[in-house]
Scaffold this active site. Structure first.
Site, PDB file in Angstrom:
ATOM      1  N   ASP A 139     101.014 -50.188  29.897  1.00  0.00           N
ATOM      2  CA  ASP A 139     102.126 -50.862  30.385  1.00  0.00           C
ATOM      3  C   ASP A 139     102.249 -52.242  30.207  1.00  0.00           C
ATOM      4  OD1 ASP A 139     104.376 -51.872  31.880  1.00  0.00           O
ATOM      5  OD2 ASP A 139     105.086 -49.785  31.989  1.00  0.00           O
ATOM      6  N   ALA A 151     102.069 -50.164  42.967  1.00  0.00           N
ATOM      7  CA  ALA A 151     100.923 -49.252  43.163  1.00  0.00           C
ATOM      8  C   ALA A 151     100.865 -48.711  41.414  1.00  0.00           C
ATOM      9  CB  ALA A 151     101.461 -48.111  43.885  1.00  0.00           C
ATOM     10  N   TYR A 152     102.080 -48.569  40.859  1.00  0.00           N
ATOM     11  CA  TYR A 152     102.396 -48.331  39.612  1.00  0.00           C
ATOM     12  C   TYR A 152     101.411 -49.330  38.545  1.00  0.00           C
ATOM     13  CZ  TYR A 152     104.239 -47.830  34.755  1.00  0.00           C
ATOM     14  OH  TYR A 152     104.672 -47.613  33.373  1.00  0.00           O
ATOM     15  N   ALA A 153     101.766 -50.413  38.772  1.00  0.00           N
ATOM     16  CA  ALA A 153     101.118 -51.452  37.955  1.00  0.00           C
ATOM     17  C   ALA A 153      99.554 -51.298  38.166  1.00  0.00           C
ATOM     18  CB  ALA A 153     101.701 -52.817  38.230  1.00  0.00           C
TER      19      ALA A 153
END
Length: 240
Positions: A139, A151-153
């Site tokens: 991403d 957290a996603y990053a």
């Protein structure tokens, strides 16, 4: 044991994963996809000859069950496209430790575990087909971070780092690369204000659609002289 040499696409029942599955089948590839929830697209894919496996990568047992199914059924792989993803954020009512664990399992542990478990199958696929590939769908935020999806990053950054490590481990038989999209397509529920804000984040001000991601996948699958690299699909967002 089936003697096909398929390409696995995790999270292949919707959006970019679905578009890739259809495109690769049209190009003559044998395709295996995973899905977490049943969708109408599953019937269509199965009619096209795609092997669809229900799998949940948010736990070790879910990852291990999927690996066992592949190892029992196939003796070689042409590639793996790690596309399965989860988009939960700190704004939701989720315990932070549970959120980070889920993001890490889906985006880091599952690809890590599969890449290791399928080493022999990928090597066999490379010998039989002349090339094997691992593609990590990372991403744009893996490089820049995100104030709303921390957290996603972080987990996508971990996946991006796996690209370099596995490229070193598996060369020269298996090429390992990443694709890092920013905006490719909106969700139907996205309102006009959000859409305009998102479009203004890049130089090209476009919603390019899933076919840009499909083209990037095809390029990597056909390229023989690239490994450990990332294709950025961000419309020039890094320059804004």
């Amino acid at each position: 044991m089936i003697h096909d040499v398929p390409i696995i696409i995790t999270g292949g029942a919707q959006r970019l994963g679905l578009a890739c599955a259809k495109a690769l089948v049209e190009d003559g590839h044998q395709v295996v996809i995973t899905y977490r929830r049943n969708k109408p697209s599953i019937v269509e894919l199965e009619e096209r000859g795609v092997h669809c496996i229900r799998a949940d990568f948010s736990s070790q047992s879910g990852v291990d069950e999927f690996i066992a199914q592949i190892q029992q059924r196939y003796n070689a792989l042409r590639g793996i496209i790690h596309n399965a993803s989860d988009w939960q954020s700190e704004a939701e009512d989720i315990d932070p430790s549970e959120l980070m664990e889920r993001m890490w399992y889906v985006h880091v542990f599952a690809p890590y575990r599969m890449n290791l478990a399928f080493e022999a199958l990928l090597s066999a696929g490379s010998v039989r087909k002349g090339k094997a590939d691992i593609i990590h769908m990372t991403d744009y935020v893996a490089e820049k971070g995100s104030g709303k999806h921390i957290a996603y990053a972080a987990s996508k950054a971990g996946l991006a780092n796996l690209t370099c490590s596995f490229a070193k481990r598996y060369a020269p038989l298996v090429n390992v690369n990443s694709i890092a999209p920013s905006l490719l397509m909106f969700n139907p529920e996205d309102d006009e204000e959000y859409r305009q804000q998102a479009l203004n984040k890049s130089l090209l001000h476009q919603e390019p659609g899933e076919q840009e991601g499909v083209l990037a996948v095809k390029y990597i699958l056909e390229n023989r002289y690239m490994t450990g690299r990332t294709l950025s699909l961000d419309g020039g967002r890094h320059l804004v």
